[in-house]
Design a protein around this motif. Structure first.
Motif, PDB file in Angstrom:
ATOM      1  N   TYR A 125       0.818  -1.209   0.000  1.00  0.00           N
ATOM      2  CA  TYR A 125       0.000   0.000   0.000  1.00  0.00           C
ATOM      3  C   TYR A 125       0.860   1.270   0.000  1.00  0.00           C
ATOM      4  O   TYR A 125       0.464   2.274   0.554  1.00  0.00           O
ATOM      5  CB  TYR A 125      -0.896   0.020   1.243  1.00  0.00           C
ATOM      6  N   TRP A 126       2.027   1.201  -0.588  1.00  0.00           N
ATOM      7  CA  TRP A 126       2.968   2.316  -0.492  1.00  0.00           C
ATOM      8  C   TRP A 126       2.845   3.299  -1.632  1.00  0.00           C
ATOM      9  O   TRP A 126       2.520   2.925  -2.759  1.00  0.00           O
ATOM     10  CB  TRP A 126       4.397   1.766  -0.473  1.00  0.00           C
ATOM     11  N   ARG A 127       3.140   4.565  -1.332  1.00  0.00           N
ATOM     12  CA  ARG A 127       3.313   5.556  -2.395  1.00  0.00           C
ATOM     13  C   ARG A 127       4.425   5.085  -3.315  1.00  0.00           C
ATOM     14  O   ARG A 127       5.525   4.765  -2.873  1.00  0.00           O
ATOM     15  CB  ARG A 127       3.689   6.909  -1.799  1.00  0.00           C
ATOM     16  N   HIS A 128       4.155   5.065  -4.616  1.00  0.00           N
ATOM     17  CA  HIS A 128       5.144   4.500  -5.537  1.00  0.00           C
ATOM     18  C   HIS A 128       6.423   5.321  -5.587  1.00  0.00           C
ATOM     19  O   HIS A 128       7.520   4.765  -5.745  1.00  0.00           O
ATOM     20  CB  HIS A 128       4.539   4.360  -6.948  1.00  0.00           C
ATOM     21  N   ASP A 129       6.332   6.650  -5.440  1.00  0.00           N
ATOM     22  CA  ASP A 129       7.541   7.459  -5.520  1.00  0.00           C
ATOM     23  C   ASP A 129       8.474   7.173  -4.347  1.00  0.00           C
ATOM     24  O   ASP A 129       9.701   7.243  -4.481  1.00  0.00           O
ATOM     25  CB  ASP A 129       7.207   8.955  -5.587  1.00  0.00           C
ATOM     26  N   VAL A 130       7.921   6.817  -3.208  1.00  0.00           N
ATOM     27  CA  VAL A 130       8.739   6.484  -2.041  1.00  0.00           C
ATOM     28  C   VAL A 130       9.317   5.082  -2.176  1.00  0.00           C
ATOM     29  O   VAL A 130      10.523   4.869  -2.052  1.00  0.00           O
ATOM     30  CB  VAL A 130       7.913   6.589  -0.744  1.00  0.00           C
ATOM     31  N   LEU A 131       8.464   4.111  -2.447  1.00  0.00           N
ATOM     32  CA  LEU A 131       8.902   2.720  -2.447  1.00  0.00           C
ATOM     33  C   LEU A 131       9.852   2.410  -3.599  1.00  0.00           C
ATOM     34  O   LEU A 131      10.860   1.714  -3.416  1.00  0.00           O
ATOM     35  CB  LEU A 131       7.688   1.792  -2.505  1.00  0.00           C
ATOM     36  N   LEU A 132       9.577   2.923  -4.782  1.00  0.00           N
ATOM     37  CA  LEU A 132      10.431   2.624  -5.925  1.00  0.00           C
ATOM     38  C   LEU A 132      11.819   3.218  -5.746  1.00  0.00           C
ATOM     39  O   LEU A 132      12.830   2.590  -6.102  1.00  0.00           O
ATOM     40  CB  LEU A 132       9.786   3.129  -7.214  1.00  0.00           C
ATOM     41  N   GLN A 133      11.896   4.403  -5.175  1.00  0.00           N
ATOM     42  CA  GLN A 133      13.200   4.996  -4.903  1.00  0.00           C
ATOM     43  C   GLN A 133      13.944   4.195  -3.836  1.00  0.00           C
ATOM     44  O   GLN A 133      15.150   3.964  -3.938  1.00  0.00           O
ATOM     45  CB  GLN A 133      13.052   6.444  -4.437  1.00  0.00           C
ATOM     46  N   PHE A 134      13.223   3.786  -2.816  1.00  0.00           N
ATOM     47  CA  PHE A 134      13.796   2.992  -1.733  1.00  0.00           C
ATOM     48  C   PHE A 134      14.404   1.709  -2.273  1.00  0.00           C
ATOM     49  O   PHE A 134      15.491   1.287  -1.871  1.00  0.00           O
ATOM     50  CB  PHE A 134      12.684   2.689  -0.722  1.00  0.00           C
ATOM     51  N   TRP A 135      13.709   1.069  -3.208  1.00  0.00           N
ATOM     52  CA  TRP A 135      14.186  -0.177  -3.822  1.00  0.00           C
ATOM     53  C   TRP A 135      15.332   0.095  -4.789  1.00  0.00           C
ATOM     54  O   TRP A 135      16.354  -0.584  -4.769  1.00  0.00           O
ATOM     55  CB  TRP A 135      13.018  -0.833  -4.562  1.00  0.00           C
ATOM     56  N   ARG A 136      15.189   1.103  -5.625  1.00  0.00           N
ATOM     57  CA  ARG A 136      16.062   1.291  -6.774  1.00  0.00           C
ATOM     58  C   ARG A 136      17.396   1.939  -6.439  1.00  0.00           C
ATOM     59  O   ARG A 136      18.447   1.535  -6.943  1.00  0.00           O
ATOM     60  CB  ARG A 136      15.323   2.149  -7.814  1.00  0.00           C
ATOM     61  N   LYS A 137      17.389   2.937  -5.584  1.00  0.00           N
ATOM     62  CA  LYS A 137      18.568   3.797  -5.443  1.00  0.00           C
ATOM     63  C   LYS A 137      19.623   3.283  -4.477  1.00  0.00           C
ATOM     64  O   LYS A 137      20.810   3.530  -4.676  1.00  0.00           O
ATOM     65  CB  LYS A 137      18.137   5.211  -5.031  1.00  0.00           C
ATOM     66  N   ALA A 138      19.209   2.613  -3.414  1.00  0.00           N
ATOM     67  CA  ALA A 138      20.189   2.325  -2.385  1.00  0.00           C
ATOM     68  C   ALA A 138      20.190   0.893  -1.873  1.00  0.00           C
ATOM     69  O   ALA A 138      21.148   0.489  -1.214  1.00  0.00           O
ATOM     70  CB  ALA A 138      19.994   3.284  -1.199  1.00  0.00           C
ATOM     71  N   ALA A 139      19.159   0.121  -2.134  1.00  0.00           N
ATOM     72  CA  ALA A 139      19.115  -1.241  -1.608  1.00  0.00           C
ATOM     73  C   ALA A 139      20.186  -2.099  -2.278  1.00  0.00           C
ATOM     74  O   ALA A 139      20.247  -2.188  -3.503  1.00  0.00           O
ATOM     75  CB  ALA A 139      17.733  -1.853  -1.833  1.00  0.00           C
ATOM     76  N   ARG A 140      21.032  -2.750  -1.473  1.00  0.00           N
ATOM     77  CA  ARG A 140      22.075  -3.615  -2.014  1.00  0.00           C
ATOM     78  C   ARG A 140      21.560  -5.009  -2.327  1.00  0.00           C
ATOM     79  O   ARG A 140      22.113  -5.697  -3.192  1.00  0.00           O
ATOM     80  CB  ARG A 140      23.247  -3.707  -1.026  1.00  0.00           C
ATOM     81  N   VAL A 141      20.554  -5.456  -1.601  1.00  0.00           N
ATOM     82  CA  VAL A 141      19.961  -6.766  -1.855  1.00  0.00           C
ATOM     83  C   VAL A 141      18.447  -6.591  -1.870  1.00  0.00           C
ATOM     84  O   VAL A 141      17.879  -6.032  -0.932  1.00  0.00           O
ATOM     85  CB  VAL A 141      20.345  -7.803  -0.779  1.00  0.00           C
ATOM     86  N   THR A 142      17.799  -7.043  -2.941  1.00  0.00           N
ATOM     87  CA  THR A 142      16.336  -6.956  -3.036  1.00  0.00           C
ATOM     88  C   THR A 142      15.779  -8.374  -3.156  1.00  0.00           C
ATOM     89  O   THR A 142      16.296  -9.197  -3.910  1.00  0.00           O
ATOM     90  CB  THR A 142      15.909  -6.107  -4.242  1.00  0.00           C
ATOM     91  N   VAL A 143      14.720  -8.624  -2.390  1.00  0.00           N
ATOM     92  CA  VAL A 143      14.219  -9.986  -2.247  1.00  0.00           C
ATOM     93  C   VAL A 143      12.698  -9.984  -2.324  1.00  0.00           C
ATOM     94  O   VAL A 143      12.035  -9.140  -1.709  1.00  0.00           O
ATOM     95  CB  VAL A 143      14.640 -10.584  -0.877  1.00  0.00           C
ATOM     96  N   THR A 144      12.138 -10.947  -3.047  1.00  0.00           N
ATOM     97  CA  THR A 144      10.710 -11.202  -2.971  1.00  0.00           C
ATOM     98  C   THR A 144      10.517 -12.626  -2.472  1.00  0.00           C
ATOM     99  O   THR A 144      11.284 -13.528  -2.805  1.00  0.00           O
ATOM    100  CB  THR A 144      10.010 -11.023  -4.333  1.00  0.00           C
ATOM    101  N   VAL A 145       9.489 -12.810  -1.647  1.00  0.00           N
ATOM    102  CA  VAL A 145       9.282 -14.088  -0.978  1.00  0.00           C
ATOM    103  C   VAL A 145       7.993 -14.731  -1.491  1.00  0.00           C
ATOM    104  O   VAL A 145       6.888 -14.217  -1.248  1.00  0.00           O
ATOM    105  CB  VAL A 145       9.225 -13.897   0.551  1.00  0.00           C
ATOM    106  N   ASP A 146       8.141 -15.828  -2.233  1.00  0.00           N
ATOM    107  CA  ASP A 146       7.022 -16.627  -2.720  1.00  0.00           C
ATOM    108  C   ASP A 146       5.952 -15.737  -3.361  1.00  0.00           C
ATOM    109  O   ASP A 146       6.217 -15.053  -4.334  1.00  0.00           O
ATOM    110  CB  ASP A 146       6.460 -17.465  -1.571  1.00  0.00           C
ATOM    111  N   GLY A 147       4.738 -15.700  -2.800  1.00  0.00           N
ATOM    112  CA  GLY A 147       3.667 -14.897  -3.385  1.00  0.00           C
ATOM    113  C   GLY A 147       3.954 -13.417  -3.404  1.00  0.00           C
ATOM    114  O   GLY A 147       3.306 -12.661  -4.141  1.00  0.00           O
ATOM    115  N   GLY A 148       4.930 -12.965  -2.604  1.00  0.00           N
ATOM    116  CA  GLY A 148       5.355 -11.574  -2.649  1.00  0.00           C
ATOM    117  C   GLY A 148       5.934 -11.199  -3.999  1.00  0.00           C
ATOM    118  O   GLY A 148       5.908 -10.026  -4.396  1.00  0.00           O
ATOM    119  N   THR A 149       6.443 -12.189  -4.726  1.00  0.00           N
ATOM    120  CA  THR A 149       6.977 -11.946  -6.076  1.00  0.00           C
ATOM    121  C   THR A 149       5.868 -11.476  -7.005  1.00  0.00           C
ATOM    122  O   THR A 149       6.006 -10.477  -7.723  1.00  0.00           O
ATOM    123  CB  THR A 149       7.618 -13.238  -6.621  1.00  0.00           C
ATOM    124  N   GLN A 150       4.748 -12.181  -6.982  1.00  0.00           N
ATOM    125  CA  GLN A 150       3.610 -11.807  -7.827  1.00  0.00           C
ATOM    126  C   GLN A 150       3.025 -10.467  -7.391  1.00  0.00           C
ATOM    127  O   GLN A 150       2.641  -9.638  -8.235  1.00  0.00           O
ATOM    128  CB  GLN A 150       2.552 -12.907  -7.765  1.00  0.00           C
TER     129      GLN A 150
END
Length: 303
Positions: free
Chosen positions: A67-92
């Motif tokens: 339920y996140w604002r896309h401008d916040v979450l996408l930047q959080f994922w894209r700009k600085a995260a060294r490891v990004t992970v999706t877990v099972d149904g979280g991938t979809q």
């Protein structure tokens, strides 16, 4: 300090939210835990989401609504995260969230997870294979004695260690709506996190709250001024066992060498008197705080 009466420190207290503006929060610092020599541990909420993290971090997307604002979450994922992970149904769920923002991972690999874990019973195999083909490492974790969340933490720690990534924090996207047993299961994983990932700090992030463990000792939590002004909620919760002695400053209803336990005194629906809160505890305790200013839509069911 209020004990058995009032709406803040009592066994019957109900949490209250607060409206806030993302623009105000953007000027404050996000979640960063730093050792303060001789003065315990300092936490400065909101660093990482504003591209100001002072350590390398991972992001885990569980099989929960996003339920996140896309401008916040996408930047959080894209700009600085060294490891990004999706877990099972979280991938979809992650790919659907991207699709809603007009993003196709086949054409924008910045949003392809580094790692996909889980028992893979909640995500189409064709989707997993597609992401594997464009760079994701896929690790199936079929052990039913542990939750996918618990197993994901183990895999993230291993992934980082084998690639010489010095993770300081792991942010886990985990909404607190839905099944109560799932919510408590996630809290249980927080309590086990030190055994799973060592000194890497684990923080659960919902669209309206941040939750993490304060280990025994003194903690200083810097609260963004907008949260103080809006009387945003916070709480201290003694899961698992009693807290024999805990003291706080900076809260509207402080604790003073108090004992907390379920069935007795707990601190819920508290709020702030100033922008620094201290917590001195002899036992690990959950700290949780409202961050409704990061919420995508005030009318979402996660409110």
């Amino acid at each position: 300090m209020r004990h058995e009466v009032g709406h803040v420190i009592s066994r019957d207290a109900r949490a209250r939210g607060m409206p806030a503006m993302m623009g105000h929060v953007a000027s404050d610092r996000m979640m960063q835990q730093e050792p303060a020599a001789g003065h315990g541990t300092t936490w400065s909420p909101l660093d990482a989401f504003q591209d100001g993290a002072h350590c390398e971090y991972a992001v885990i997307v569980l099989n929960r609504p996003i339920y996140w604002r896309h401008d916040v979450l996408l930047q959080f994922w894209r700009k600085a995260a060294r490891v990004t992970v999706t877990v099972d149904g979280g991938t979809q769920r992650w790919l659907k969230y991207l699709e809603e923002q007009g993003i196709d991972v086949l054409n924008d690999e910045r949003y392809v997870p580094n790692l996909i874990t889980g028992d893979m019973d909640s995500c189409p195999l064709s989707l997993i294979q597609k992401l594997r083909s464009i760079g994701s490492t896929v690790i199936e974790t079929p052990d039913q004695n542990h939750t996918d969340y618990t197993k994901a933490l183990l895999q993230v720690a291993h992934y980082a260690r084998t690639r010489n990534i010095n993770l300081g924090e792991i942010y886990v996207l985990a909404e607190t709506s839905g099944r109560f047993d799932h919510i408590i299961g996630n809290v249980n994983t927080l309590y086990k996190s030190e055994k799973l990932v060592g000194n890497i700090r684990v923080l659960q992030v919902a669209s309206n709250s941040l939750t993490w463990i304060l280990k025994p000792g003194l903690h200083r939590i810097h609260i963004p001024q907008i949260l103080v002004e809006q009387k945003s909620w916070c709480g201290l919760l003694p899961f698992g066992c009693s807290v024999n002695c805990i003291s706080t400053t900076g809260l509207k209803w402080n604790l003073n060498n108090s004992t907390m336990q379920f069935g007795g005194l707990i601190s819920t629906s508290n709020t702030y008197e100033n922008s620094e809160v201290t917590v001195n505890t002899d036992t690990s305790v959950i700290w949780t705080m409202g961050i409704e200013s990061l919420k995508d839509n005030a009318n979402d069911e996660a409110s």
